[in-house]
Write an enzyme that holds these catalytic residues in place. Structure first.
Site, short mmCIF file in Angstrom:
data_model
loop_
_atom_site.label_atom_id
_atom_site.label_comp_id
_atom_site.label_asym_id
_atom_site.label_seq_id
_atom_site.Cartn_x
_atom_site.Cartn_y
_atom_site.Cartn_z
N PHE A 77 -26.57 29.32 19.45
CA PHE A 77 -27.65 29.43 18.47
C PHE A 77 -27.28 30.53 17.50
O PHE A 77 -27.25 31.71 17.86
CB PHE A 77 -29.01 29.73 19.10
CG PHE A 77 -30.10 29.79 18.06
CD1 PHE A 77 -30.69 28.62 17.61
CD2 PHE A 77 -30.49 30.99 17.50
CE1 PHE A 77 -31.67 28.66 16.62
CE2 PHE A 77 -31.47 31.04 16.51
CZ PHE A 77 -32.05 29.87 16.07
N ASP A 127 -21.38 37.43 17.17
CA ASP A 127 -22.76 37.36 16.70
C ASP A 127 -23.61 38.20 17.65
O ASP A 127 -24.01 37.75 18.72
CB ASP A 127 -23.23 35.89 16.68
CG ASP A 127 -24.66 35.74 16.19
OD1 ASP A 127 -25.39 36.75 16.15
OD2 ASP A 127 -25.06 34.60 15.87
N LYS A 152 -32.01 41.34 13.02
CA LYS A 152 -33.17 41.57 13.88
C LYS A 152 -33.49 43.05 14.04
O LYS A 152 -34.17 43.63 13.22
CB LYS A 152 -33.00 40.85 15.20
CG LYS A 152 -32.99 39.32 15.04
CD LYS A 152 -33.19 38.60 16.33
CE LYS A 152 -33.05 37.09 16.17
NZ LYS A 152 -34.13 36.48 15.36
#
Length: 401
Positions: free
Chosen positions: A141, A226, A255
């Site tokens: 994801f 990531d 984030k």
């Protein structure tokens, strides 16, 4: 109709149904706790998918944002501003790298990494134009843009959004042999999550990340980590890659970098890699804006001390010990994760992940389900131990029922 029911009904009537949130309407929040429009308090055990690592309303971050709001919030990159250099310098130092390319969302960071790897492949490695390949892992994801869903294996994320962007090779997560076999002279990068969050907080087998590092060096391929969810303290280290002593060629961050206050993301790499760009070839009106830089600078300063990483490590050990006691002959089939991050596989006979999440919500604990009967637990790093224990007791009560 209650205030909660009215708010949900209005949202359902006037917003696109691209999310299926739990039926709670948050009005205020502080630290690890959120309060709904009816005055009920809930323990946040999701932390905005790690965006709220430092808790809701963190005073240092709110003060930094407020001070910057009074000065200047946006210039675009058409001009310099006085927070930009400090942000880039500080983040590069935190990552042990040289150069920063700021964006806004995690998906933008991933898109930027894809463009960077391809351009580096053509300009530096000498891959023929239009032939660059990037290796990714199944069950990944990385976001939801058209290009990113092109290399997703999740039907929910991918179906009906074609035609898809070419140039990606998908191999099983954790399988170094498959990755080696997928590499060709046209491979420019391996893009991987050190821990797969959406897949259920999957930790790769020992040696996997060092194996990727060795393989990519051997084949002159970029290793892109990531760390948008796993980075910035979540796993008990600044970066999840550190658990295996690995430094990639590129970090993707987001984030928690914005502290739950503003969206901030970044691609961090060497000057040789990010140096492939020339003015006009990539950018963002809001990327690296003064408000974002001011908040992110405070995040960087908070991480420099190591206290949040240590707290995540210590409370994480406690979290995994307590969850581990539920495994084996009981309602929990498996627990995975690192630090204050766990994927908990519930026996399907006890309910789906959504059903377990709803029952926890009734007990004033908020988590999120993923993939059937798995729930994710990722509280803010500032959570008090007694609050964490209370949340775990609510989980035990739900599973007993």
């Amino acid at each position: 109709m209650s205030t909660t029911e009215n708010a949900i009904a209005c949202a359902e009537a006037h917003s696109a149904h691209n999310y299926h949130p739990l039926p709670v309407v948050v009005a205020t929040a502080d630290g690890a706790w959120m309060t709904d429009v009816e005055g009920r308090r809930y323990l946040d055990m999701l932390a905005g998918y790690s965006a709220l690592n430092f808790g809701h309303g963190n005073r240092r971050l709110i003060d930094a944002a407020r001070a910057q709001l009074e000065r200047v919030t946006l210039t675009s990159r058409a001009f310099h501003h006085d927070r930009f250099a400090d942000f880039c310098t500080g983040l590069a130092e935190l990552c042990g790298m040289e150069t920063v390319l700021p964006m806004n969302t995690g998906a933008e960071a991933v898109e930027t990494a894809v463009k960077t790897a391809r351009k580096w492949g053509y300009r530096v490695k000498g891959v023929p134009d239009g032939m660059a390949k990037i290796i990714v892992a199944a069950d990944n994801f990385h976001g939801r843009t058209t290009t990113i869903v092109s290399f997703s294996t999740d039907p929910e994320a991918r179906a009906d959004f074609g035609p898809y962007t070419p140039g990606f090779e998908i191999v099983p997560y954790g399988d170094l042999t498959a990755m080696r076999e997928a590499m060709t002279e046209n491979t420019v990068a391996v893009l991987i999550e050190p821990i797969q969050g959406e897949a259920g907080v999957l930790v790769p087998p020992p040696g996997y990340l060092p194996g990727i590092r060795e393989l990519t060096r051997e084949r002159n391929v970029l290793f892109i980590a990531d760390e948008i969810q796993s980075g910035l303290g979540r796993t008990g280290r600044t970066f999840a890659c550190e658990h295996e002593g690995v430094v990639p060629d590129m970090y993707l961050l987001g984030k928690a970098l914005g502290g739950g206050v503003v969206p901030v993301s970044a691609v961090v790499s060497s000057a040789a890699v990010l140096g492939v760009y020339r003015p006009g070839e990539h950018g963002s009106t809001f990327g690296g804006n003064p408000l974002a830089c001011a908040v992110a600078l405070e995040v960087i300063d908070m991480l420099r001390t190591g206290e949040y990483q240590q707290r995540a490590a210590e409370l994480g050990d406690h979290l995994h010990h307590e969850l581990g006691l539920l495994v084996g002959g009981g309602p929990v089939r498996a627990v995975r994760g690192r630090g204050l991050w766990a994927g908990v596989d519930i026996d399907p006979d006890r309910g789906t992940g959504r059903e377990i999440s709803e029952k926890l919500m009734e007990r004033r604990v908020l988590v999120k389900d993923t993939h059937g009967s798995t729930i994710r637990i990722a509280p803010p790093l500032v959570i008090a131990k007694e609050d964490l224990d209370w949340g775990l007791e609510q989980l035990r009560e739900v599973l007993r029922g």
